[in-house]
Scaffold this motif. Structure first.
Motif, PDB file in Angstrom:
ATOM      1  N   GLU A 297       7.430   8.978   9.865  1.00 23.04           N
ATOM      2  CA  GLU A 297       6.784   9.227  11.191  1.00 23.04           C
ATOM      3  C   GLU A 297       5.415   9.095  11.521  1.00 23.04           C
ATOM      4  O   GLU A 297       5.158   8.620  12.410  1.00 23.04           O
ATOM      5  CB  GLU A 297       7.414  10.553  11.585  1.00 23.04           C
ATOM      6  CG  GLU A 297       8.936  10.541  11.951  1.00 23.04           C
ATOM      7  CD  GLU A 297       9.660  12.012  12.339  1.00 23.04           C
ATOM      8  OE1 GLU A 297       8.719  12.898  11.833  1.00 23.04           O
ATOM      9  OE2 GLU A 297      10.696  12.159  12.802  1.00 23.04           O
ATOM     10  N   VAL A 298       4.715   9.315  10.374  1.00 22.93           N
ATOM     11  CA  VAL A 298       3.429   9.165  10.331  1.00 22.93           C
ATOM     12  C   VAL A 298       3.083   7.668  10.636  1.00 22.93           C
ATOM     13  O   VAL A 298       2.165   7.322  11.339  1.00 22.93           O
ATOM     14  CB  VAL A 298       2.412   9.581   9.191  1.00 22.93           C
ATOM     15  CG1 VAL A 298       1.082   9.183   9.001  1.00 22.93           C
ATOM     16  CG2 VAL A 298       2.600  11.302   9.304  1.00 22.93           C
TER      17      VAL A 298
ATOM     18  N   THR B 255       0.775  -1.157  -0.084  1.00 23.39           N
ATOM     19  CA  THR B 255       0.107  -0.033  -0.014  1.00 23.39           C
ATOM     20  C   THR B 255       0.954   1.179  -0.021  1.00 23.39           C
ATOM     21  O   THR B 255       2.114   1.276   0.395  1.00 23.39           O
ATOM     22  CB  THR B 255      -1.036   0.137   1.138  1.00 23.39           C
ATOM     23  OG1 THR B 255      -0.268   0.497   2.274  1.00 23.39           O
ATOM     24  CG2 THR B 255      -1.586  -1.179   1.618  1.00 23.39           C
ATOM     25  N   HIS B 256       0.192   2.311  -0.678  1.00 22.61           N
ATOM     26  CA  HIS B 256       0.954   3.808  -0.618  1.00 22.61           C
ATOM     27  C   HIS B 256      -0.083   4.610   0.279  1.00 22.61           C
ATOM     28  O   HIS B 256      -0.483   5.525  -0.282  1.00 22.61           O
ATOM     29  CB  HIS B 256       1.076   4.130  -1.799  1.00 22.61           C
ATOM     30  CG  HIS B 256       2.012   3.510  -2.766  1.00 22.61           C
ATOM     31  ND1 HIS B 256       3.427   3.421  -2.976  1.00 22.61           N
ATOM     32  CD2 HIS B 256       1.879   2.249  -3.385  1.00 22.61           C
ATOM     33  CE1 HIS B 256       3.796   2.713  -3.630  1.00 22.61           C
ATOM     34  NE2 HIS B 256       3.061   2.059  -4.051  1.00 22.61           N
ATOM     35  N   LEU B 257      -0.509   4.354   1.524  1.00 22.68           N
ATOM     36  CA  LEU B 257      -1.651   5.185   1.793  1.00 22.68           C
ATOM     37  C   LEU B 257      -1.449   6.489   2.581  1.00 22.68           C
ATOM     38  O   LEU B 257      -2.257   7.019   3.156  1.00 22.68           O
ATOM     39  CB  LEU B 257      -2.706   4.019   2.874  1.00 22.68           C
ATOM     40  CG  LEU B 257      -2.005   3.428   3.984  1.00 22.68           C
ATOM     41  CD1 LEU B 257      -2.140   4.595   5.387  1.00 22.68           C
ATOM     42  CD2 LEU B 257      -2.684   2.523   4.625  1.00 22.68           C
ATOM     43  N   VAL B 258      -0.319   6.813   2.903  1.00 20.31           N
ATOM     44  CA  VAL B 258       0.163   7.930   3.296  1.00 20.31           C
ATOM     45  C   VAL B 258       0.198   9.095   2.192  1.00 20.31           C
ATOM     46  O   VAL B 258       1.482   9.198   1.497  1.00 20.31           O
ATOM     47  CB  VAL B 258       1.493   8.168   4.132  1.00 20.31           C
ATOM     48  CG1 VAL B 258       1.699   9.321   4.844  1.00 20.31           C
ATOM     49  CG2 VAL B 258       1.217   6.904   5.447  1.00 20.31           C
TER      50      VAL B 258
ATOM     51  N   HIS C 170      -2.455   2.301  16.332  1.00 24.96           N
ATOM     52  CA  HIS C 170      -3.775   1.447  15.557  1.00 24.96           C
ATOM     53  C   HIS C 170      -3.423   0.137  15.799  1.00 24.96           C
ATOM     54  O   HIS C 170      -2.280  -0.472  15.771  1.00 24.96           O
ATOM     55  CB  HIS C 170      -3.695   1.790  14.289  1.00 24.96           C
ATOM     56  CG  HIS C 170      -4.715   1.585  13.546  1.00 24.96           C
ATOM     57  ND1 HIS C 170      -5.193   0.204  13.148  1.00 24.96           N
ATOM     58  CD2 HIS C 170      -5.963   2.388  13.061  1.00 24.96           C
ATOM     59  CE1 HIS C 170      -6.361   0.354  12.596  1.00 24.96           C
ATOM     60  NE2 HIS C 170      -6.853   1.691  12.574  1.00 24.96           N
ATOM     61  N   PRO C 171      -4.627  -0.740  15.944  1.00 22.93           N
ATOM     62  CA  PRO C 171      -4.317  -2.163  16.296  1.00 22.93           C
ATOM     63  C   PRO C 171      -3.867  -2.932  15.073  1.00 22.93           C
ATOM     64  O   PRO C 171      -3.208  -4.056  15.304  1.00 22.93           O
ATOM     65  CB  PRO C 171      -5.799  -2.810  16.545  1.00 22.93           C
ATOM     66  CG  PRO C 171      -6.662  -1.375  16.009  1.00 22.93           C
ATOM     67  CD  PRO C 171      -5.961  -0.237  16.232  1.00 22.93           C
ATOM     68  N   MET C 172      -3.836  -2.235  13.985  1.00 20.54           N
ATOM     69  CA  MET C 172      -3.228  -3.019  12.846  1.00 20.54           C
ATOM     70  C   MET C 172      -1.655  -2.988  12.910  1.00 20.54           C
ATOM     71  O   MET C 172      -1.085  -2.444  13.143  1.00 20.54           O
ATOM     72  CB  MET C 172      -3.575  -2.115  11.465  1.00 20.54           C
ATOM     73  CG  MET C 172      -2.963  -2.551  10.173  1.00 20.54           C
ATOM     74  SD  MET C 172      -4.097  -3.514   9.114  1.00 20.54           S
ATOM     75  CE  MET C 172      -5.581  -2.535   8.745  1.00 20.54           C
ATOM     76  N   ASP C 173      -1.310  -4.317  12.570  1.00 25.27           N
ATOM     77  CA  ASP C 173       0.042  -4.830  12.248  1.00 25.27           C
ATOM     78  C   ASP C 173       0.680  -3.944  10.994  1.00 25.27           C
ATOM     79  O   ASP C 173       0.032  -4.217   9.979  1.00 25.27           O
ATOM     80  CB  ASP C 173       0.283  -6.361  12.083  1.00 25.27           C
ATOM     81  CG  ASP C 173       0.414  -6.721  13.508  1.00 25.27           C
ATOM     82  OD1 ASP C 173       1.761  -6.875  13.990  1.00 25.27           O
ATOM     83  OD2 ASP C 173      -0.371  -7.322  14.362  1.00 25.27           O
TER      84      ASP C 173
ATOM     85  N   SER D  93      -4.658   8.816   7.104  1.00 26.51           N
ATOM     86  CA  SER D  93      -4.028   7.639   7.022  1.00 26.51           C
ATOM     87  C   SER D  93      -4.647   6.522   8.003  1.00 26.51           C
ATOM     88  O   SER D  93      -4.977   5.591   7.774  1.00 26.51           O
ATOM     89  CB  SER D  93      -2.658   7.879   7.253  1.00 26.51           C
ATOM     90  OG  SER D  93      -1.695   8.242   6.189  1.00 26.51           O
ATOM     91  N   LYS D  94      -4.840   7.074   9.146  1.00 25.85           N
ATOM     92  CA  LYS D  94      -5.809   6.699  10.064  1.00 25.85           C
ATOM     93  C   LYS D  94      -7.373   5.993  10.007  1.00 25.85           C
ATOM     94  O   LYS D  94      -7.516   4.815   9.912  1.00 25.85           O
ATOM     95  CB  LYS D  94      -5.764   7.220  11.567  1.00 25.85           C
ATOM     96  CG  LYS D  94      -6.407   6.415  12.671  1.00 25.85           C
ATOM     97  CD  LYS D  94      -6.498   7.294  13.884  1.00 25.85           C
ATOM     98  CE  LYS D  94      -6.936   6.475  15.135  1.00 25.85           C
ATOM     99  NZ  LYS D  94      -8.499   6.293  14.864  1.00 25.85           N
TER     100      LYS D  94
END
Length: 439
Positions: free
Chosen positions: A190-191, A107-110, A199-202, A157-158
């Protein structure tokens, strides 16, 4: 000690083991019926159920005894006393299907902004490189990401991670690559680091400073690679902001030799290796991945026979991105041929603002069946254990076995064929992360 019981599981379906599954093992899933899972302090302590026998384990001819079942208790539930009063949380699966939590390995989600204005250009026939040459594409997102604050990127992102988890994803990889200078690459990483904490996500962080040549280095891509290797990459390693490095090895981006310099520098510093290869043109990226022993090579739409042989010989996972082919109207990577060659195949979303603005891994699974012609069992392996192993998480994620983290999905379906058959609806009924209900 916290204890969670998931009971009344109609079918429990999972790959087995903590290794990448290639060839015939790609389609090997263990299936238990009338099952239950006990999770203690976030870790699977016991799995109970009735074994179906070899005929129901997968779509091929697998001897049930060939699977490592040491971490599966296949005793019938009738002989086991599971008193609900002994548990802090009891979840009733109501006879539905349970699988491991999904893992999105690319993913490139930031990123800042979006690129919806490029849709008209795509409809008019412009391709990825046409848009990039016009100053759009990655460069457009770079400008917006540089302008965005840490807080803006974090909150955005969160929200993506929340949506992913609601769709059954419990682990993912996140790449930087929309900063392309020191301050903004560090800001993006850093984000990701803050998201890991909150976040609970690994989350597996990847430094992709070599995503494109920034405008201030236009015409000097080699110098930019040198700067990344000599200056920025060592700082990122010292600050422990990434586990992997990735490079876009492609025509008009970074050639094979530039990509090799970047990856070799990362390897010397102790980073794991990933590479965007053969998305548009086959310029040697897959061969480089195999040569350097990269954990994964990604995209692979234009891969050659030689490239596939290199991935096989280098024990590199093919991280395929079918939703990107769908969105761009491109051909699909030769997944069936890769499996026949023994290459472990994973599938991921490639969520990004330009070439795949979707984070729905369930849609990826649907496309994998329909366009790659993968069986449901091969699909499950491709979105669980194989991407987890390609991101160095196979020891704790990707399968449902004693000692693994208690990450699972209860589906609004009685079998995994239904999950692959239905599309356009979220079939994740309940997502459990380390024994805790998330959605």
């Amino acid at each position: 000690m916290s204890k969670t019981l998931i009971k009344n599981i109609g079918t429990l379906q999972t790959p087995v083991g903590s290794y990448s599954h290639g060839g015939s093992s790609q389609g090997e899933n263990r299936k238990l019926f009338n099952a239950a899972i006990v999770i203690e302090d976030g870790v699977i302590a016991a799995i109970h159920g009735s074994d179906s026998g070899s005929s129901d384990i997968h779509s091929g001819n697998l001897d049930a005894n060939s699977l490592d079942a040491s971490n599966l208790d296949v005793r019938n539930l009738d002989a086991i006393n599971l008193d609900a009063d002994d548990f802090d949380t009891v979840i009733d699966a109501e006879g539905m299907l349970v699988t491991p939590g999904l893992f999105d390995g690319h993913t490139h989600l930031v990123f800042g902004g979006y690129r919806q204005h490029e849709l008209a250009m795509k409809l008019a026939g412009a391709d990825y490189l046409d848009i990039l040459r016009a100053g759009g594409g990655i460069m457009d997102t770079v400008r917006k990401t540089r302008a965005a604050s840490f807080e803006e990127l974090y909150e955005k992102s969160k929200s993506f991670l929340d949506e992913m988890m609601s769709l059954g994803v419990t682990g993912c990889e996140i790449k930087s690559g929309y900063g392309l200078n020191r301050d903004d690459e560090i800001k993006a990483l850093e984000v990701i680091h803050k998201l890991q904490e909150d976040h609970p996500m690994d989350i597996v962080p990847t430094f992709m400073g070599a995503h494109a040549v920034p405008e201030e280095y236009k015409g000097r891509g080699g110098e930019y690679i040198d700067w990344l290797c000599d200056e920025l990459m060592p700082e990122i390693k010292e600050r422990n902001l990434a586990e992997y490095v990735d490079v876009f090895c492609e025509s008009e981006v970074f050639d094979r030799e530039e990509s090799k310099r970047y990856l070799e520098a990362g390897k010397r510093l102790g980073f794991g290796l990933k590479i965007h290869a053969d998305e548009i043109d086959a310029i040697g990226g897959s061969e480089l991945a195999g040569e350097l022993g990269a954990d994964s090579a990604e995209h692979l739409i234009a891969i050659t026979e030689e490239g596939m042989n290199a991935l096989r010989d280098g024990q590199t996972t093919a991280m395929l991105l079918p939703a990107t082919s769908f969105y761009l109207g491109k051909t699909y990577a030769p997944a069936r041929q890769m499996i026949e060659k023994g290459i472990p195949v994973a599938m991921a979303s490639d969520f990004n603002p330009g070439s795949c603005p979707s984070l729905n891994l369930q849609l990826v699974m649907n496309i994998g069946c329909l366009k790659y012609k993968l069986t449901p069992e091969e699909v499950l392996t491709a979105v669980t254990i194989n991407p987890a192993c390609a991101c160095n998480r196979g020891d704790k994620l990707g399968t449902l076995e004693v000692g693994k983290q208690g990450d699972l999905v209860i589906w609004n379906a009685s079998d995994f064929e239904t999950v692959c058959y239905r599309f356009g609806s979220n079939l994740a009924k309940c997502v459990v992360k380390a024994g805790v209900i998330q959605s």
